[in-house]
Design an enzyme around this catalytic site. Structure first.
Site, short mmCIF file in Angstrom:
data_model
loop_
_atom_site.label_atom_id
_atom_site.label_comp_id
_atom_site.label_asym_id
_atom_site.label_seq_id
_atom_site.Cartn_x
_atom_site.Cartn_y
_atom_site.Cartn_z
N LYS A 1 4.22 6.46 -5.24
CA LYS A 1 3.06 7.17 -5.77
C LYS A 1 3.16 8.65 -5.42
O LYS A 1 3.65 9.01 -4.33
CB LYS A 1 1.79 6.56 -5.15
CG LYS A 1 0.47 7.07 -5.69
CD LYS A 1 -0.66 6.27 -5.05
CE LYS A 1 -2.03 6.69 -5.54
NZ LYS A 1 -3.11 5.88 -4.91
N SER B 1 -6.22 4.37 -8.83
CA SER B 1 -5.32 5.50 -8.60
C SER B 1 -3.86 5.13 -8.41
O SER B 1 -2.99 5.95 -8.65
CB SER B 1 -5.81 6.34 -7.41
OG SER B 1 -5.53 5.73 -6.18
N SER C 1 -7.58 0.79 -4.70
CA SER C 1 -6.56 1.53 -5.45
C SER C 1 -5.19 0.88 -5.48
O SER C 1 -4.31 1.32 -6.22
CB SER C 1 -6.44 2.95 -4.90
OG SER C 1 -7.64 3.65 -5.11
#
Length: 549
Positions: A129, A210, A234
């Protein structure tokens, strides 16, 4: 960060055929049948997008046998990203590829020949990420144009661990900008730098929350596995929405050093993968005490370097699993129906299901007041700390970041407002107010919450729907959040694992197992056994919006 859930009233603020043909080591009888069943003329998306990659154990075995090299596998994934993520269905899950990935792969191939392997991840391409610093030619931006161009000078703890395990850092994944904290309305999977990530099952549906880029990349086989982060939902929500496995570990099991943090008392780093076994292998490579992250000191004596040893196909037999129905059921009839089917699977596999086994403080945990205090207090300090200490020409604090976004509103604020960042900046709580709110969150979620119900019924874990099936992407109005089960484990800092459970109208639904602190071995055992008995995951279908009911 997902600050949208702390606001009042809202639970708180293609053409892959050539590559596939030249990579027979990536196919199986099942995959080949799936590919041949869909003719390229039936869709603008090549049938090869249906391929589901072999798991880590299979790839490691093929590498050991000399049937595939790290360089070949890395080239395969880079081409797949180009043809499926950049073009074809245009998933926009990968925000950036590592320009040195091929060189890293070659080096690891040479090391395999001369020195042997480092472990099961040796030579395997993974994605991170876009919150993790990497000391290479990649950026770390949280999806923000404000950090574009700057490059960290040191690896984050997670990047360093993955390199030490022999993984190839293939690139970084898109996310909800600033982990969802930029806007109260929240646009899952959208960032100014990366654009809108799409759900590979139905392209007009939300990828959810996210870590959406990592979840989509894992689902679409753009990597072997990936790394996500979670403050509240998330990891587990996007994993469920994209029919993959997501592990949110106990806070402190994995170091956050060198990561853009949101709410450190809740921030957790974990793997997202296509199978529980792959997630377990990834988790074992990430854990350990790190002096740069004081929270990891508590993991001493709890972390395991090999979580696969806890996996057992018959691992549900004799387990006691509770069903917390109050709050965590009822917001989606589709999710409820699939979860009821999953509960039947648990029973048939030998588990004792205690139903109901409600969390005593479930409704109190939905009260947003203390969460507002904790999240605003910690997020402001975490963002300011990262901006002020990271080299580069970029805003040095939250106030300057807000000003940058206003100056570049044509791109940064194209769809979102930055009322999330502005709220964090405006709210000012004393240290005493913050400490009191944090203590309340921990008491309600831990001793009077999850731990209380586990003790009362002598349970190994709780199980509930992860979230509703993914809704349609709405860039104008933002997230239409119906409900989910992430809050208790998020506020407690306890582990949660989501596993694919089924589909409704072609949309994925997952179930989540949660437990007490450091219970990852138990949760992985239960999740793996459920996965084995249910076989619920399917490969993505890439259905265009026109076919979506």
């Amino acid at each position: 960060m997902r600050l949208d859930r702390i606001t009042p009233g809202r639970r708180g603020v293609l053409a892959m055929g050539v590559a596939a043909a030249t990579a027979p080591w990536l196919t199986s009888a099942t995959n080949a049948a799936a590919v041949s069943a869909v003719a390229p003329s039936d869709s603008a998306v090549s049938a090869a997008t249906q391929l589901d990659g072999p798991d880590i154990t299979v790839l490691a075995r093929r590498m050991a046998a000399g049937r595939i090299s790290a360089e070949e596998l890395t080239r395969y994934y880079l081409e797949r990203i180009d043809r499926i993520d950049r073009r074809g269905p245009g998933l926009r899950a990968v925000i950036e590829v590592n320009p040195d990935a091929i060189r890293e792969a070659r080096r690891l191939d040479a090391e395999r020949r001369t020195r042997g392997v480092r472990g099961p991840l040796h030579g395997l391409p993974v994605l991170l990420k876009d919150l993790f610093d990497t000391a290479d030619r990649m950026h770390t931006t949280a999806g923000s144009l404000a950090l574009e161009g700057g490059r960290p000078t040191a690896d984050s703890a997670v990047a360093a661990k993955l390199r030490a395990a022999g993984a190839v850092l293939l690139g970084k994944t898109n996310l909800s900008e600033w982990a969802g904290g930029i806007s109260i309305t929240h646009h899952p999977g959208w960032s100014a730098r990366g654009g809108q990530t799409l759900n590979p099952y139905k392209l007009d549906r939300s990828p959810s929350e996210s870590s959406s880029g990592t979840a989509v990349a894992a689902a679409a086989n753009l990597c072997v596995a990936g790394i996500g982060t979670e403050t509240n939902g998330s990891i587990v929500d996007p994993a469920a929405a994209n029919s993959v496995v997501g592990v949110k570990p106990t806070v402190g099991l994995v170091s956050r050093a060198g990561m853009i943090q949101g709410v450190p008392s809740q921030d957790s780093v974990g793997p997202i993968a296509r199978t529980v076994r792959d997630a377990a292998i990834m988790l074992g490579a990430l854990v350990g005490v790190d002096k740069r992250d004081p929270a990891t000191a508590a993991s001493r004596g709890h972390f395991q370097l090999d979580y696969t040893r806890f996996l057992d196909d018959d691992g549900l037999r004799g387990a006691r699993i509770g069903v917390p129905r109050e709050v965590y059921f009822g917001y989606s009839s589709h999710a409820d129906e699939i979860t009821e089917q999953a509960i039947d699977v648990l029973r048939k596999a030998g588990a004792t299901v205690v139903d109901p086994a409600d969390i005593p403080t479930a409704r109190q945990l939905e009260d947003t007041e203390t969460s507002i205090v904790v999240q605003a207090h910690e997020a402001k300090r975490a963002i300011n700390r990262y901006l002020s200490t990271t080299p580069g020409k970029h805003p040095r604090n939250l106030s300057e970041l807000i000003a940058f976004n206003r100056e570049h509103s044509d791109r940064e604020l194209l769809y979102v407002r930055q009322d999330g960042l502005e709220a964090i900046q405006a709210l000012d709580f004393s240290e005493a107010e913050y400490r009191a709110a944090l203590a309340t969150n921990h008491r309600l979620s831990r001793t009077e919450g999850i731990d209380a119900v586990l003790r009362q019924h002598s349970l190994d874990a709780l199980v509930m729907p992860t979230s509703a099936p993914p809704g349609k992407i709405d860039l104008i109005n933002g997230d239409n959040y119906l409900g989910g089960s992430s809050t208790p484990a998020a506020l407690a800092g306890y582990p949660a694992i989501t596993v694919p459970a089924g589909f409704t109208f072609g949309l994925p639904v997952g179930i989540t197992f949660i437990g007490t602190a450091w219970s990852e071995p138990v949760l992985l055992r239960l999740a793996h056994a459920y996965e084995h008995h249910s076989q619920a995951r399917r490969t993505p279908t890439y259905q265009p919006a026109a076919t979506t009911p």
